[in-house]
Every structure is written in C-alpha cells, then in structure tokens.
Write a protein that holds these residues in place. Structure first.
Motif, PDB file in Angstrom:
ATOM      1  N   ASN A  59       9.382  12.068  -5.439  1.00  0.00           N
ATOM      2  CA  ASN A  59      10.759  12.201  -5.907  1.00  0.00           C
ATOM      3  C   ASN A  59      11.750  12.140  -4.743  1.00  0.00           C
ATOM      4  O   ASN A  59      12.789  12.781  -4.788  1.00  0.00           O
ATOM      5  N   ALA A  60      11.389  11.422  -3.686  1.00  0.00           N
ATOM      6  CA  ALA A  60      12.292  11.325  -2.528  1.00  0.00           C
ATOM      7  C   ALA A  60      12.242   9.893  -2.019  1.00  0.00           C
ATOM      8  O   ALA A  60      11.146   9.344  -1.829  1.00  0.00           O
ATOM      9  N   PRO A  61      13.406   9.273  -1.824  1.00  0.00           N
ATOM     10  CA  PRO A  61      13.409   7.877  -1.385  1.00  0.00           C
ATOM     11  C   PRO A  61      12.892   7.712   0.046  1.00  0.00           C
ATOM     12  O   PRO A  61      12.899   8.661   0.829  1.00  0.00           O
ATOM     13  N   ILE A  62      12.467   6.479   0.358  1.00  0.00           N
ATOM     14  CA  ILE A  62      11.930   6.194   1.698  1.00  0.00           C
ATOM     15  C   ILE A  62      12.717   5.047   2.330  1.00  0.00           C
ATOM     16  O   ILE A  62      12.969   4.030   1.679  1.00  0.00           O
ATOM     17  N   TYR A  63      13.111   5.241   3.576  1.00  0.00           N
ATOM     18  CA  TYR A  63      13.616   4.132   4.381  1.00  0.00           C
ATOM     19  C   TYR A  63      12.412   3.563   5.127  1.00  0.00           C
ATOM     20  O   TYR A  63      11.764   4.289   5.900  1.00  0.00           O
ATOM     21  N   GLU A  85       0.840  -1.210   0.000  1.00  0.00           N
ATOM     22  CA  GLU A  85       0.000   0.000   0.000  1.00  0.00           C
ATOM     23  C   GLU A  85       0.877   1.265   0.000  1.00  0.00           C
ATOM     24  O   GLU A  85       0.618   2.223  -0.733  1.00  0.00           O
ATOM     25  N   ILE A  86       1.940   1.232   0.819  1.00  0.00           N
ATOM     26  CA  ILE A  86       2.836   2.402   0.886  1.00  0.00           C
ATOM     27  C   ILE A  86       3.491   2.607  -0.481  1.00  0.00           C
ATOM     28  O   ILE A  86       3.543   3.729  -1.009  1.00  0.00           O
ATOM     29  N   TYR A  87       3.964   1.508  -1.052  1.00  0.00           N
ATOM     30  CA  TYR A  87       4.645   1.620  -2.350  1.00  0.00           C
ATOM     31  C   TYR A  87       3.716   2.254  -3.393  1.00  0.00           C
ATOM     32  O   TYR A  87       4.090   3.206  -4.076  1.00  0.00           O
ATOM     33  N   GLU A  88       2.486   1.724  -3.463  1.00  0.00           N
ATOM     34  CA  GLU A  88       1.548   2.220  -4.477  1.00  0.00           C
ATOM     35  C   GLU A  88       1.250   3.713  -4.274  1.00  0.00           C
ATOM     36  O   GLU A  88       1.094   4.453  -5.227  1.00  0.00           O
ATOM     37  N   ASN A  89       1.176   4.127  -3.024  1.00  0.00           N
ATOM     38  CA  ASN A  89       0.801   5.524  -2.746  1.00  0.00           C
ATOM     39  C   ASN A  89       1.953   6.513  -2.796  1.00  0.00           C
ATOM     40  O   ASN A  89       1.729   7.724  -2.744  1.00  0.00           O
ATOM     41  N   THR A  90       3.180   5.995  -2.812  1.00  0.00           N
ATOM     42  CA  THR A  90       4.319   6.938  -2.750  1.00  0.00           C
ATOM     43  C   THR A  90       5.248   6.839  -3.955  1.00  0.00           C
ATOM     44  O   THR A  90       6.230   7.573  -4.026  1.00  0.00           O
ATOM     45  N   LYS A  91       4.934   5.934  -4.898  1.00  0.00           N
ATOM     46  CA  LYS A  91       5.915   5.729  -5.975  1.00  0.00           C
ATOM     47  C   LYS A  91       6.105   6.973  -6.844  1.00  0.00           C
ATOM     48  O   LYS A  91       7.116   7.105  -7.523  1.00  0.00           O
ATOM     49  N   HIS A  92       5.137   7.899  -6.812  1.00  0.00           N
ATOM     50  CA  HIS A  92       5.272   9.130  -7.607  1.00  0.00           C
ATOM     51  C   HIS A  92       6.226  10.129  -6.947  1.00  0.00           C
ATOM     52  O   HIS A  92       6.628  11.109  -7.560  1.00  0.00           O
TER      53      HIS A  92
END
Ligand SMILES: Cc1cc2nc3c(=O)[nH]c(=O)nc-3n(C[C@H](O)[C@H](O)[C@H](O)COP(=O)(O)OP(=O)(O)OC[C@H]3O[C@@H](n4cnc5c(N)ncnc54)[C@H](O)[C@@H]3O)c2cc1C
Ligand SMILES: [Zn+2]
Length: 619
Positions: free
Chosen positions: A514-518, A505-512
């Motif tokens: 322009n900042a990486p996520i740990y 769910e996180i991936y789908e909502n944040t893939k746009h």
C-alpha cells in the motif's frame, strides 16, 4: 511486625544508592561481584545506611541477572552473586532492618532490543535465587518500560506471597516513555498485585514530586519514592551528583504530603541523604488523604511550518513523477551543483534528492544545500537521513532542524557503514536502524520525541524508505518493506535497477503493498563505470547483456555514454508501464544526462498516460 503491617501504620525510611557510592570510591568493576569478593565493603555500606536511619535496605543485586552480568563474563554466577548479596544484607541488618531483594529493569529507550522470552528467563533465575536465600520482600526497580515491569510482576506475584515493591522510572514528570500517564501505570501495577508502587531513579526530588502531585493514593497498595540526588555532572572523566543532604531534608515533608510511605534514595544519594529524610520522617504517621493536582491538558498543535508541496506519496499515486538524485559535492565549490539543480528544475522534476554522505564519504551537508535549493531555486529537496553519523540525540535535533527549515521530505536509511568510506576509522553510530528512524519520524509527526516527550507541535514529514531489490531473496527484501510500512514509511525509493526482467519481478512482488515505489535508474557512462558498479558497489547488479553492450564501446567514450542513455530510456519505458515513480541517479554530477532523462520520462508519461507534460512541470 511484618513489613506491610509496619507500612500500614507509619512511614518507613529506605536506604540510598549502592552503585554510585561504590563508583564514587573509584570502584571500576562489576558492583554485584563485590558481594563475593568484598563482602565486608558491601556490608559496611548497608550498615552505614542503617546507622543513618534506614528501616529497609536492599540487596546489592540491581544488575545481578545474566543479561547484565554477561558484560563481565559472569553470566554463570547469578546464583552465587545473589545468594551472597542476601547474606551480606542480612548480616548487616541483624534483624534491625527489613531486607528487600532487588531486581532492576533491563529495557531502555529501545524496548524491543531485548525479547520478552529473554526478560522472563533472566528474571526467573534471579528471582528464585533471592527467594531461596530468604528476603523480606522484593524490590523491582528502575523500570522504564511498563510492559517489562508488568510481565515480571505477574511472574513474581505467582511465585511468592512476600511483599512486592514495583517501581517505575520516568524521564518526563507525569508521563512514561510510551506516553502512559504515571498515575494510570501505577494503577495497573496495583491491579497486578504489587503491595507497594512507586518511582525511583532518573529524577531528583523536585520533578519526582511534580509527578507525585498527580498520583492518587492507591486503595490496595502503598506509595514509594526513591529520588536521585540530582542530575549527574561529568567532570574529570567521572560522573558525580551534587544534590546535598539538606535539600533532601527540606523536601521530606512534601513526600509525606503526597502520600509516600516508603522513602529512600536512588543514584547519587548517600547515608547523609537518608539521614536527612530520617531526621524529618522517621516513625512519622503517613497521610491518608490528599488533593490530587490535575495534570494540565496536553496541547499539541498542527505543524506551524506549513508544507509547501503535496507529499510525494500523494503526487506519485496520482500521476507519473520524476525525482533526481544530485549528490552534494565533495569539495567546497558548489557552482556545478547549483547549475545542475537549476537544469533539473527546468526539466520539470518533482524533487531533487540529496544523499547523506553516501558510501560514507564526506560531502557538504545535504541540509544546507537542500535549504538553498528550496529557497533560491524553488525546487523541492528530499533529504536523505542516515543513522550512521548521528546518535539518537543528533538524529532528533537534525529532524527538528529540518522541520524548522520547512524541509519536510526525507528518506530514512540505515546508511552505508563508515568502513566503506573515506574515513574508515570513523565510528558508525547506528543507535537506531532505518526501522526505528522511521518510527522516530512518525512519532515527531504526532508531536512527540522518540522518548515520548511532548514537543508542543507536530512535524509534517513525508517519509520515504529505501528498497534494495538487488538481493538474492526479493521475498526477504519485500518483508523489510512491509515492516518499514508498519513502522510508518509512506513510500519507497529503490536502488538502481538495470534490467526489464527485474522491473517485472519487482512489480509482481510488490503490487500488494500500500505504498508507492520510485524505481531507481542510473545512466551508465562507460564500461568501466558499469563494471565498477556491478563488482564493487554493494547492492548494485547489472544484467550481463547491458555490461556487454557497454563493453563493446570501450574505445568510444562519447558513444558509450549515449548507449548508457539509450539503455536508461528503454528502462524508463518499461518502468512507466508498471510504476508511476522514477528516481534518476546522477552519475558524477553529470546532470545534463539526468536532465535529458527527466525530460524523456515526462514526455513518455504524457504519451503513455495521456497526461500532458506541462502538468508534470509543477513549479
Ligand atoms: C534510495 C537510496 C538512497 C540511499 N541514500 C544513501 C545515503 O544518502 N547515504 C548512505 O550512507 N547510504 C545511502 N543508501 C545506501 C543504504 O543505506 C544501504 O544500501 C543500506 O544497506 C540499504 O538501505 P537501508 O539503509 O534503508 O537499509 P535497511 O533496509 O535498514 O537494512 C539495514 C541492514 O540490513 C541489511 N539488509 C537489507 N536488506 C536485506 C535483505 N533482503 N537480506 C538481508 N539483509 C538485508 C542491509 O545490508 C543493512 O545492513 C541509499 C540507498 C537507497 C536505496
Ligand atoms: Zn538510580
């Protein structure tokens, strides 16, 4: 003769402070309300200024708008207060002095805290009250925010042909808070139709003159200056100003030489200061030419403290990366902490993150431990900075200290409020939230303080921000991430996640973004631990299936901890399919657990991504 005709030919002396004079008498209430309850007192102050030589006085309405009056529950009395103020000033003036209707600025160091709509509404109301009662002109004073003054000046210019004096305030000679040179700002006010443009408050004669030296004579307006008496001092529980009147007398001619035609006083000035100005300049002829001193060019050099590590946002964009949180101890013995930091370094992590009194519980300063981690272990520390324990001054000084120590990796957070911690009566400062803290750090990276002061050097911070995906509306949480990126965040670190579905769910909502996520992952060590986190720690939710797995091992603590590790390993597998960044949180200083997980993550990264594990160990 009209006010502007007079100014065309001669210097006019204005009055001095009303507020600080009342304050010095021990008045402890809404000064503007005194127009109604103590009209004689206000009239006497006006008269004292006229007797001292003032040609121009201002109404006692500096804070007479509903935004400020509401502090005293007087927001419905704007009309009565402003009308009475004009009547008081006119009565004192007896046609021997011009009466300016004063309107003060509202925005301070955090301009966005009052919306433009509110500013306009409050300004219009006060403006109409002053105009209806009949004034000789308007004095718009003490504006730190140029945008605010431009907006209300535009409204005022449409509403009246009366003279308008528009005055800015500034903290640094020559420059406004938003970095606009004062010379340019005054030209903009002239362009919007102000008849007199100038400066008041905050600075005394010395610094105000330094600014005025850089100001050209306006072509279609006159210059004004209302300096403060001095900087304020605080003694015996009260503020007071020390600048003496003779010092004002000595500076009067310098104001004339810089082209000032309307000269008065602001905070801390008294009739004695105005008398001093009048004794030098009353009825004198203004200058019509001046030589402008060019402002020395600002030199902001790159950071003198070199970054020792590539910024984490660049690292994690390139390859899988593991960072681990190991909290500073609550007690003074640091041996276990350093053992843990060493073990984690050996496990090849990219950075050790150090919380800032998380859950508002007192721990050893993360700055001190971070410095030792860096210098003694050669491991990159990542310092969390919360807005709870430091005001704007403390935060900036802390950041400048971190820069000096070469601690360039920071996580900007609002922070858990004090009431959740072990000192529930302590105050939560929150001068700023994480958004403004990010902005503050970004500005330091440009070599400027939060108020725009030139720091002579740029910092080199890489800015992480917090991401809480364990909320009802992930969409709203992602909007916050977008805003944090807009403010200057370079990458994100999340609260712990406890299910594969959540990761997707996180991936789908944040893939746009322009900042990486740990992605945050924390090994559970027991069913009790899982239940506590799930039920009692804000922002943490654990999937039912995982809580059931942990609950089934209540009687076998060792096995329960192993189960927690296995659960986290499978979450690492799932996370690495979608993200490069893994953020492991060490429970109860049990660093052997996060060290094992860090090694596992490194191994999985090399299997899944074909990146050899050795490359992951960069120290
Ligand atoms: C990686 C990480 C490290 C942390 N380290 C620390 C630490 O060292 N010290 C410490 O005290 N705390 C720490 N925290 C806790 C953190 O300060 C709080 O959980 C905070 O409420 C969320 O992060 P923030 O401070 O950036 O909040 P912000 O994003 O600035 O949010 C501020 C406020 O808005 C609320 N809010 C946030 N998202 C939403 C939403 N979607 N909908 C409605 N309201 C929302 C929050 O509850 C909070 O009151 C950390 C959190 C994370 C994720
Ligand atoms: Zn002032």
């Amino acid at each position: 003769m009209s006010f502007l005709e007079k100014l065309n030919n001669q210097i006019l002396i204005a009055d001095g402070a009303m507020g600080t004079l009342l304050y010095s008498y021990g008045t402890d209430c809404c000064f503007e309300e005194l127009n109604l309850s103590q009209p004689e007192q206000i009239q006497n102050i006006h008269k004292a200024y006229i007797d001292a030589g003032a040609d121009v006085i201002q109404t006692n309405t500096y804070a007479g708008n509903y935004l400020k009056l509401q502090r005293y529950g007087l927001e419905d009395s704007v009309k009565e207060i402003n009308s009475a103020a004009v009547r008081n000033a006119k009565k004192a003036a007896q046609n021997n002095a011009y009466v300016l209707g004063t309107i003060g600025g509202n925005r301070g160091i955090k301009p966005d805290s009052i919306s433009i709509e509110e500013l306009k509404r409050s300004f219009r109301e006060q403006l109409y009250c002053l105009l209806l009662e009949g004034v000789d002109g308007l004095l718009l004073e003490t504006f730190y925010d140029l945008e605010e003054l431009e907006i209300i000046l535009t409204i005022a210019r449409k509403e009246t042909k009366l003279p308008i004096i528009a005055q800015l305030s500034h903290q640094e000679p020559g420059i406004l808070q938003n970095q606009t040179p004062v010379n340019e700002a005054l030209k903009r006010l002239e362009g919007l139709g102000a008849d007199v443009i100038g400066l008041n408050c905050r600075l005394g004669p010395h610094h105000m003159l330094v600014t005025l030296e850089q100001i050209e004579l306006p072509k279609h307006a006159f210059l004004s200056a209302y300096p403060n008496a001095s900087l304020p001092t605080y003694t015996d529980g009260k503020f007071h100003y020390e600048g003496d009147a003779d010092y004002f007398r000595q500076s009067a001619r310098a104001f004339r030489n810089e082209g000032v035609r309307l000269l008065g006083g602001c905070c801390g000035t008294t009739p004695a200061h105005i008398k001093a100005f009048a004794s030098e300049l009353k009825n004198s002829v203004p200058v019509t030419e001046k030589v402008v001193k060019l402002k020395p060019k600002k030199v902001i050099v790159e950071s003198a403290v070199k970054r020792e590590y590539a910024p984490l946002q660049e690292v994690v964009k390139e390859r899988p990366s593991v960072i681990v949180e190991l909290d500073p101890p609550r007690k003074l013995d640091t041996s276990k902490f350093f053992e843990g930091a060493k073990a984690l370094k050996e496990a090849g992590i990219d950075s050790l993150t150090l919380a800032d009194n998380s859950l508002a519980t007192v721990r050893i300063s993360n700055e001190s431990l971070g410095y030792l981690v860096k210098t003694e272990l050669g491991l990159r520390p990542l310092i969390h900075i919360s807005c709870r324990d430091r005001n704007i001054i403390g935060l900036q000084s802390h950041l400048m200290g971190l820069h000096t120590l070469g601690l360039n990796d920071v996580l900007a957070i609002t922070g858990d409020p004090a009431r959740v911690g072990d000192f529930p009566g302590a105050s939560s400062v929150y001068d700023v939230s994480s958004f403004e803290l990010i902005q503050m750090i970004k500005q330091l990276n440009e070599g400027l303080s939060f108020s725009g002061k030139d720091l002579g050097q740029k910092t080199a911070f890489s800015i992480a921000a917090a991401f809480n995906p364990n909320v009802r509306s992930l969409e709203k949480a992602v909007k916050r991430l977008e805003k944090k990126i807009h403010m200057g965040a370079d990458y994100f670190i999340s609260q712990p996640v406890f299910s594969e579905e959540k990761l997707i769910e996180i991936y789908e909502n944040t893939k746009h973004l322009n900042a990486p996520i740990y992605i945050g992952l924390m090994p559970l060590i027991s069913s009790k631990n899982a239940e506590f986190l799930h039920n009692e720690v804000p922002g943490i939710k654990i999937a039912d299936s995982i809580r059931e797995r942990m609950a089934s091992l209540t009687d076998n603590p060792l096995q329960a901890t192993r189960e927690g590790i296995e659960i986290t390993k499978s979450l690492i597998d799932a996370a690495l399919d979608l993200f490069n960044g893994i953020y492991l949180i060490t429970p109860f200083l049990r660093y052997e657990l996060t060290a094992e997980l860090a090694l596992y993550a490194g191994k999985r990264a090399s299997e899944v991504r074909g990146i050899s594990y050795a490359e992951n160990i960069i120290y």
